[in-house]
Enzyme design. Structure first.
Site, PDB file in Angstrom:
ATOM      1  N   ASP A   1      47.540  23.577  53.088  1.00 24.55           N
ATOM      2  CA  ASP A   1      48.307  22.606  52.056  1.00 24.55           C
ATOM      3  C   ASP A   1      49.520  22.204  52.647  1.00 24.55           C
ATOM      4  OD1 ASP A   1      46.237  23.269  50.096  1.00 24.55           O
ATOM      5  OD2 ASP A   1      47.544  24.615  49.031  1.00 24.55           O
TER       6      ASP A   1
ATOM      7  N   GLY B   1      43.158  25.532  49.042  1.00 25.52           N
ATOM      8  CA  GLY B   1      41.732  25.038  49.154  1.00 25.52           C
ATOM      9  C   GLY B   1      41.418  26.023  47.849  1.00 25.52           C
TER      10      GLY B   1
ATOM     11  N   ALA C   1      38.882  28.853  48.534  1.00 25.72           N
ATOM     12  CA  ALA C   1      39.798  30.097  49.056  1.00 25.72           C
ATOM     13  C   ALA C   1      40.670  30.611  48.237  1.00 25.72           C
ATOM     14  CB  ALA C   1      40.695  29.469  50.435  1.00 25.72           C
TER      15      ALA C   1
ATOM     16  N   GLY D   1      46.525  25.003  30.543  1.00 25.14           N
ATOM     17  CA  GLY D   1      47.793  24.855  30.870  1.00 25.14           C
ATOM     18  C   GLY D   1      48.885  26.153  30.235  1.00 25.14           C
TER      19      GLY D   1
ATOM     20  N   ASP E   1      55.674  26.331  39.415  1.00 27.47           N
ATOM     21  CA  ASP E   1      54.863  25.772  40.391  1.00 27.47           C
ATOM     22  C   ASP E   1      53.482  25.843  39.562  1.00 27.47           C
ATOM     23  OD1 ASP E   1      53.490  24.621  42.326  1.00 27.47           O
ATOM     24  OD2 ASP E   1      54.528  25.819  43.980  1.00 27.47           O
TER      25      ASP E   1
ATOM     26  N   GLY F   1      44.959  27.174  38.036  1.00 30.90           N
ATOM     27  CA  GLY F   1      43.540  27.115  37.789  1.00 30.90           C
ATOM     28  C   GLY F   1      42.836  28.245  38.800  1.00 30.90           C
ATOM     29  N   ASP F   2      43.228  28.037  39.828  1.00 29.05           N
ATOM     30  CA  ASP F   2      42.219  28.945  40.751  1.00 29.05           C
ATOM     31  C   ASP F   2      42.728  30.434  40.424  1.00 29.05           C
ATOM     32  OD1 ASP F   2      41.360  26.695  41.953  1.00 29.05           O
ATOM     33  OD2 ASP F   2      43.204  26.580  43.472  1.00 29.05           O
TER      34      ASP F   2
ATOM     35  N   ARG G   1      55.898  31.215  40.681  1.00 28.74           N
ATOM     36  CA  ARG G   1      56.243  31.528  41.965  1.00 28.74           C
ATOM     37  C   ARG G   1      55.775  30.209  42.621  1.00 28.74           C
ATOM     38  NH1 ARG G   1      53.177  37.111  42.923  1.00 28.74           N
ATOM     39  NH2 ARG G   1      54.690  38.413  41.605  1.00 28.74           N
TER      40      ARG G   1
ATOM     41  N   GLY H   1      53.729  27.641  45.634  1.00 26.41           N
ATOM     42  CA  GLY H   1      52.533  27.865  46.426  1.00 26.41           C
ATOM     43  C   GLY H   1      51.184  28.219  45.628  1.00 26.41           C
TER      44      GLY H   1
END
Ligand code: ATP
Ligand code: RIB
Length: 303
Positions: A12, A38, A41, A221, A245, A250-251, A284, A286
């Site tokens: 990313d 990803g 991942a 959300g 962030d 969703g992951d 957080r 990332g």
């Protein structure tokens, strides 16, 4: 219970800007950072951080990023022994722009992720036999996704499809083989187009249930998630936090949801747990760095 994730892994490139640029506009960014991501991942990593037994099938490039991704997977306990290395394509890349309100846009260059093909899955058929839950997203080729779902269904496994990024051309026959379908609202809209044009969200949901999907969990959300099947329609509220962030929210939700199911929770309990996990992740920066550990969630929510 064992989880098999079949999906993507990316590098990313996160660019932090004052605002999301308009078409034709050039902006000066505030800063940038590299991280690993990803959707596949990120979801596998969530499962591992939540102490689930997880195997990953996917493909990276024969480059430093590919090596670092595999090392990182091993360090958190993901079984990645069967991952493929592309001879021709570099590790997938995602270009992510995040504005000061935490909104984002993402463009993915699939690279090696598109080498995750049917032949590769055929060579790893026993990973399907030994897993209990198969978790998929849509950053690998569509025919691979359809094959993986059919194979998992053939072996009587639970199939979870997170249709991200959404494509309207999934073969509608596949819907009969999906146990849990987890779109956000945009993805619900795009995916339902494979079945027709519908006016309301309810019509889209009904069309997908009629096509054979057993359970739909629409992530909303900051509003949480809406759980729907033929007997139940239930909104499960998000946890109120100051989100900075949401990349990978969703992951984190999907990985936590499946981990909770694999640990014996029912759907509503698993969605509540997924809301809790994702509420920490959005505070957080990332995608993978933001994913909480099991002990952190237990401590924060007193569970
Ligand atoms: P992304 O594409 O940014 O990874 P998504 O669109 O797939 O995310 P969302 O519906 O935005 O998924 O978020 C997934 C889950 O994360 C939500 O169901 C909720 O549990 C949690 N979440 C997201 N945003 C917030 C927020 N602002 N406050 C609390 N929880 C949030
Ligand atoms: O869902 C977030 C992910 O989408 C990022 O990590 C990026 O790699 C893209 O796949």
């Amino acid at each position: 219970m064992k989880i098999l994730v079949v999906g993507s892994s990316n590098v990313d490139i996160n660019v932090l800007t004052h605002k999301i640029p308009k078409i034709g506009e050039t902006l000066m960014a505030n800063s940038m950072r590299y991280s690993y991501g990803g959707k596949g991942a990120n979801q596998a990593l969530t499962c591992a951080k939540l102490e689930a037994d997880v195997t990953f099938l996917g493909c990276v490039g024969d480059d430093d990023h590919g090596k670092a991704i595999q090392e990182n997977f091993r360090s958190v306990g993901i079984n990645c022994d069967r991952m493929a290395i592309s001879k021709d394509e570099p590790t997938g890349t995602a270009l992510i722009t995040i504005d000061e309100t935490g909104q984002n846009t993402i463009v993915v260059v699939p690279g090696a992720n598109f080498d995750c093909d049917i032949e590769y899955l055929k060579a790893n058929d026993d990973a399907f036999k030994t897993a209990d839950y198969i978790l998929l997203q849509m950053e690998i080729p569509l025919d691979t996704i359809e094959y993986a779902i059919s194979r998992a269904h053939h072996f009587g496994k639970k199939v979870i499809l997170n249709p991200a990024p959404a494509l309207p051309d999934l073969n509608p026959e596949i819907y009969k083989k999906i146990d849990y379908f987890t779109p956000n609202e945009t993805e619900l809209d795009i995916m339902s187009k494979s079945l027709g044009i519908f006016d309301s969200e309810d019509d889209k949901i009904n069309a997908l249930l009629n096509a054979g999907i057993k359970n739909i969990i629409i992530t909303l959300g900051e509003k949480g998630a809406y759980f729907v099947n033929r007997k139940t329609r239930k909104l499960i509220d998000a946890i109120e936090v100051n989100a900075i962030d949401t990349v990978g929210a969703g992951d984190c939700f999907n990985g936590a949801f499946v981990s909770a199911l694999a640990q014996g929770k029912n759907e509503v309990e698993a969605i509540k747990f997924a809301n809790q996990a994702a509420s920490i992740a959005v505070t957080r920066e990332g995608a993978q760095e933001a994913i909480p550990s099991l002990s952190e969630i237990k401590e924060k929510f007193n569970i």
